[in-house]
Design a protein around this motif. Structure first.
Motif, mmCIF file in Angstrom:
data_model
loop_
_atom_site.group_PDB
_atom_site.id
_atom_site.type_symbol
_atom_site.label_atom_id
_atom_site.label_comp_id
_atom_site.label_asym_id
_atom_site.label_seq_id
_atom_site.Cartn_x
_atom_site.Cartn_y
_atom_site.Cartn_z
ATOM 1 N N TYR A 95 0.824 -1.209 0.000
ATOM 2 C CA TYR A 95 0.000 0.000 0.000
ATOM 3 C C TYR A 95 0.863 1.266 0.000
ATOM 4 C CZ TYR A 95 -4.607 -2.202 0.646
ATOM 5 O OH TYR A 95 -5.772 -2.891 0.459
ATOM 6 N N ASP A 114 -8.702 -6.245 -1.047
ATOM 7 C CA ASP A 114 -8.181 -5.109 -0.304
ATOM 8 C C ASP A 114 -8.590 -5.162 1.178
ATOM 9 O OD1 ASP A 114 -6.743 -3.593 -2.295
ATOM 10 O OD2 ASP A 114 -8.677 -3.218 -3.255
ATOM 11 N N TRP A 119 -6.773 1.801 4.331
ATOM 12 C CA TRP A 119 -6.680 2.820 3.293
ATOM 13 C C TRP A 119 -6.539 4.237 3.836
ATOM 14 C CZ3 TRP A 119 -9.144 2.277 -2.132
ATOM 15 C CH2 TRP A 119 -8.792 1.036 -2.686
ATOM 16 N N VAL A 129 -11.404 8.266 -1.453
ATOM 17 C CA VAL A 129 -11.899 6.895 -1.353
ATOM 18 C C VAL A 129 -13.424 6.936 -1.225
ATOM 19 C CG1 VAL A 129 -11.814 4.744 -0.052
ATOM 20 C CG2 VAL A 129 -9.747 6.159 -0.265
#
Length: 253
Positions: A95, A114, A119, A129
């Protein structure tokens, strides 16, 4: 306006760094992580931990639909290890590299491999996102719904059908419907190399028929029987397996 769309990046940070060249924005439809490369079994988190021979074996079992045996092999390999910690360490490393490669602006949603909770730590200010959310780009409304549906593969971000349908319902009317998985249409769900049907969404198909967006964009199926298909007023497009092509799909208006 010109937008580039990618899906199934699976570790291709070098290609991702160039994916937005010449575009006003980049859309990413998920699957950033490379856990196991079915074309090259030496690449990914699994062979790094357990070697190529075990990667060969687990790919063989999964390809033959022998998922229970594949899970048993996985259990034996992970025995005595902290599975969650090992995977998270490897995913974090990927990432860090992949999010750094995103151009500005990028609009991204999750794939089934994922780990959504990580994130926010890696998404920079130029990366937005979205999951069950919509955004306007150049006068068009784009709706995003991430993740996959529950399957024998048991990948990290699989959700139940009801939760997935609720995220779709929250979008309302959109011009472009963006998801990781395809609608539940056999030609769009069948992988000609893996020789199996991936899970598509019946709720996504129903939404396409009801909302009639201009486009429905998705990935997930790496070598689909059909890469695009018109459903009523909607052009349904598998934007491609970016990990192998390194080439984004282009939308202009």
């Amino acid at each position: 306006m010109r937008v580039h769309v990618v899906s199934d990046v699976h570790g291709n940070a070098e290609g991702l760094a160039r994916a937005g060249d010449g575009a006003d924005a980049l859309l990413c439809l998920g699957d950033l992580v490379l856990f196991l490369d079915y074309a090259d079994h030496s690449r990914g988190i699994f062979p790094d931990l357990f070697g190529v021979e075990n990667a060969d074996r687990i790919v063989e079992l999964r390809t033959q639909g022998r998922f229970a045996e594949a899970r048993e092999l996985g259990r034996r390999l992970w025995d005595g290890m902290d599975r969650d910690a090992a995977i998270e360490t490897a995913v974090r490393k990927q990432y860090a590299e992949l999010f750094a490669a995103f151009p500005e602006p990028t609009y991204a949603t999750f794939g089934n491999v994922d780990i959504p909770r990580l994130w926010p730590e890696y998404a920079r200010p130029g990366t937005r996102v979205l999951d069950g959310e919509r955004v306007e780009i150049g006068g068009l409304v784009f709706g995003f719904v991430g993740g996959g549906l529950q399957s024998p593969m048991r990948t990290p971000y699989e959700i139940d059908d009801e939760t997935y349908a609720a995220k779709l319902a929250a979008l309302g009317d959109v011009d472009v419907l963006c998801s990781h998985i395809p609608p539940d249409v056999p030609e769009l769900c069948y992988d000609t190399v893996a020789r199996r049907f991936e899970r598509g969404s019946a709720a996504l198909l129903e939404t396409i028929r009801a909302v009639r967006p201009r486009y429905a964009l998705f990935g997930h199926v790496h070598q689909p029987l059909a890469r695009r298909m018109r459903i009523g007023a909607t052009e349904c497009v598998n934007v491609g397996h970016f990990a192998s092509t390194g080439t984004p799909w282009v939308l202009e208006w």
